[in-house]
Design a protein around this motif. Structure first.
Motif, short mmCIF file in Angstrom:
data_model
loop_
_atom_site.label_atom_id
_atom_site.label_comp_id
_atom_site.label_asym_id
_atom_site.label_seq_id
_atom_site.Cartn_x
_atom_site.Cartn_y
_atom_site.Cartn_z
N LEU A 115 0.83 -1.21 0.00
CA LEU A 115 0.00 0.00 0.00
C LEU A 115 0.86 1.26 0.00
O LEU A 115 0.53 2.26 -0.65
CB LEU A 115 -0.92 0.01 1.22
CG LEU A 115 -2.06 -1.00 1.24
CD1 LEU A 115 -2.78 -0.96 2.59
CD2 LEU A 115 -3.05 -0.73 0.11
N GLY A 116 1.98 1.20 0.72
CA GLY A 116 2.84 2.37 0.82
C GLY A 116 3.50 2.77 -0.49
O GLY A 116 3.97 3.90 -0.64
N ALA A 117 3.50 1.85 -1.46
CA ALA A 117 4.09 2.16 -2.76
C ALA A 117 3.20 3.06 -3.60
O ALA A 117 3.66 3.68 -4.56
CB ALA A 117 4.38 0.87 -3.51
N ARG A 118 1.91 3.15 -3.25
CA ARG A 118 0.99 3.95 -4.06
C ARG A 118 0.07 4.87 -3.26
O ARG A 118 -0.75 5.58 -3.85
CB ARG A 118 0.17 3.03 -4.96
CG ARG A 118 -0.58 1.91 -4.26
CD ARG A 118 -1.34 1.05 -5.29
NE ARG A 118 -2.04 -0.05 -4.67
CZ ARG A 118 -1.54 -1.29 -4.54
NH1 ARG A 118 -0.33 -1.56 -4.99
NH2 ARG A 118 -2.26 -2.25 -3.97
N HIS A 119 0.20 4.88 -1.93
CA HIS A 119 -0.65 5.73 -1.11
C HIS A 119 0.17 6.36 0.01
O HIS A 119 1.27 5.89 0.33
CB HIS A 119 -1.80 4.92 -0.49
CG HIS A 119 -2.64 4.19 -1.48
ND1 HIS A 119 -3.49 4.82 -2.36
CD2 HIS A 119 -2.75 2.86 -1.74
CE1 HIS A 119 -4.10 3.91 -3.11
NE2 HIS A 119 -3.66 2.72 -2.77
N ASP A 120 -0.37 7.40 0.63
CA ASP A 120 0.23 8.03 1.80
C ASP A 120 -0.37 7.37 3.04
O ASP A 120 -1.59 7.41 3.23
CB ASP A 120 -0.06 9.53 1.79
CG ASP A 120 0.68 10.28 2.88
OD1 ASP A 120 1.61 9.69 3.48
OD2 ASP A 120 0.33 11.44 3.15
N LEU A 121 0.46 6.76 3.87
CA LEU A 121 0.00 6.03 5.05
C LEU A 121 0.34 6.80 6.33
O LEU A 121 1.46 7.28 6.49
CB LEU A 121 0.64 4.64 5.12
CG LEU A 121 0.65 3.77 3.86
CD1 LEU A 121 1.22 2.40 4.18
CD2 LEU A 121 -0.73 3.68 3.24
N LEU A 122 -0.63 6.88 7.23
CA LEU A 122 -0.42 7.51 8.53
C LEU A 122 -0.98 6.60 9.61
O LEU A 122 -1.82 5.73 9.34
CB LEU A 122 -1.10 8.87 8.61
CG LEU A 122 -0.59 9.94 7.64
CD1 LEU A 122 -1.53 10.03 6.44
CD2 LEU A 122 -0.48 11.29 8.33
N LEU A 123 -0.53 6.82 10.84
CA LEU A 123 -1.00 6.04 11.99
C LEU A 123 -1.67 6.98 12.98
O LEU A 123 -1.12 8.04 13.30
CB LEU A 123 0.18 5.33 12.66
CG LEU A 123 -0.19 4.41 13.83
CD1 LEU A 123 -0.88 3.15 13.32
CD2 LEU A 123 1.05 4.03 14.64
N LEU A 124 -2.85 6.57 13.46
CA LEU A 124 -3.57 7.34 14.46
C LEU A 124 -4.06 6.38 15.52
O LEU A 124 -4.94 5.55 15.27
CB LEU A 124 -4.75 8.09 13.82
CG LEU A 124 -5.68 8.85 14.78
CD1 LEU A 124 -4.92 9.92 15.56
CD2 LEU A 124 -6.85 9.46 14.02
N THR A 125 -3.49 6.46 16.72
CA THR A 125 -3.86 5.56 17.80
C THR A 125 -4.09 6.36 19.07
O THR A 125 -3.52 7.45 19.25
CB THR A 125 -2.75 4.51 18.03
OG1 THR A 125 -3.15 3.61 19.07
CG2 THR A 125 -1.43 5.15 18.41
N LYS A 126 -4.92 5.83 19.95
CA LYS A 126 -5.19 6.53 21.20
C LYS A 126 -4.66 5.70 22.37
O LYS A 126 -4.54 4.48 22.30
CB LYS A 126 -6.69 6.77 21.37
CG LYS A 126 -7.54 5.53 21.66
CD LYS A 126 -8.99 5.91 21.85
CE LYS A 126 -9.84 4.70 22.20
NZ LYS A 126 -11.26 5.04 22.37
N GLY A 127 -4.32 6.42 23.46
CA GLY A 127 -3.84 5.74 24.65
C GLY A 127 -2.67 6.47 25.27
O GLY A 127 -2.35 7.61 24.91
#
Length: 230
Positions: A115-127
Motif C-alpha cells: 500500500l505504501g508504494a501507491r498511497h500516503d500512510l499515517l498512523l492514528l492511535t489513542k492511549g
C-alpha cells in the motif's frame, strides 16, 4: 479497479496488532480469582465494564487504567480496600500487559509494504503515549507511516483537526480500523471515508452501531483485503 493516490490512516490496537485479547485473558483470570458468593462472572464483568467506562474519561486508556479498574472492581465486590498482598496478586495477573510485546495481525507487514508504494500512510492511535510508542517500536511498523499520531481520545474533532492540519481532501481520505466508536463513526462525522475491519476481540467499550446504508464505509473481512481496493 483499485484506487490510487489515497490517504490511508490506520488505527493500531486490534487493527495492526492484537491487543484486547491480552486484556481479555487477564479478565478471565481475574473473574476466576475474585469469585463472588452471589454474583456470577457475567455480572462481575458488567461491573468491571462500568468502572472502566468511567475511568477511561479521567484516566485515559491502557494498562495503568485497567489495573486501577481491577482494583476498584475488587473493592466494590468485597466492600473493603484492596490489601497490599491482593494488589500484588492483581498486578501479577496483568504482568504480561506491560512488556510491549505485540502479535501482528496476519498479513499486516506485507500489506502495508504494498500500500505504501501507491498511497500516503499515517498512523492514528489513542492511549498512553509511552505505552503506544512502545508497542509501535516493538512492531517495527513505523517505517511505513509518513506521520504517527498518539492521542488521548479519537473523536470527531480529532479527525477534523488532523484533516485541516494536513489539508486532506475528504474524498481521498480513509480511516481504517476495528472500532466503530473510535475509528469509523467519528471519521465519518468529520466527512472522511472509513474502512471497517472487525476484530473478534474488540473491546466492548468500542462497540457501536454502523449505518448499513452508508456507502462511504467499506467493510472488509481481513487486513490483506485492503489490497483489493487500494
Amino acid at each position: 479497479m483499485k484506487a490510487t493516490g489515497q490517504i490511508l490512516i490506520f488505527d493500531a490496537d486490534d487493527t495492526l496488532w492484537e491487543n484486547n485479547v491480552r486484556f481479555e485473558r487477564v479478565i478471565d483470570d481475574f473473574l476466576h480469582w475474585v469469585a463472588h458468593p452471589t454474583l456470577d462472572k457475567t455480572e462481575i464483568r458488567a461491573i468491571l465494564d462500568d468502572i472502566e467506562r468511567a475511568n477511561a474519561v479521567t484516566l485515559g486508556y491502557g494498562s495503568a487504567m485497567f489495573l486501577h479498574s481491577l482494583g476498584q472492581c475488587f473493592e466494590r465486590l468485597r466492600e473493603r480496600p484492596v490489601s497490599e498482598v491482593e494488589r500484588r496478586e492483581i498486578d501479577a495477573l496483568a504482568a504480561d500487559l506491560i512488556d510491549h510485546r505485540v502479535d501482528l495481525v496476519p498479513g499486516v507487514t506485507e500489506t502495508l509494504e504494498e500500500l505504501g508504494a501507491r498511497h500516503d500512510l499515517l498512523l492514528l492511535t489513542k492511549g498512553n503515549v509511552d505505552e503506544q510508542q512502545g508497542k509501535l517500536d516493538a512492531s517495527a511498523l513505523a517505517r511505513h507511516f509518513s506521520g504517527v499520531h498518539i492521542v488521548a481520545e479519537k473523536g470527531v474533532e480529532t479527525y477534523r483537526q488532523l484533516a485541516a492540519e494536513y489539508s486532506w481532501p475528504p474524498e481521498r481520505t480513509w480511516m481504517i480500523g476495528n472500532s466503530p466508536k473510535s475509528d469509523i463513526l467519528p471519521a465519518r462525522r468529520a466527512g472522511l471515508n472509513a474502512v471497517f475491519i472487525p476484530n473478534a476481540h474488540t473491546w466492548v467499550l468500542e462497540h457501536d452501531e454502523l449505518d448499513p446504508a452508508d456507502d462511504r464505509v467499506l467493510q472488509l473481512g481481513k487486513f490483506p483485503d485492503l489490497l483489493d481496493h487500494f
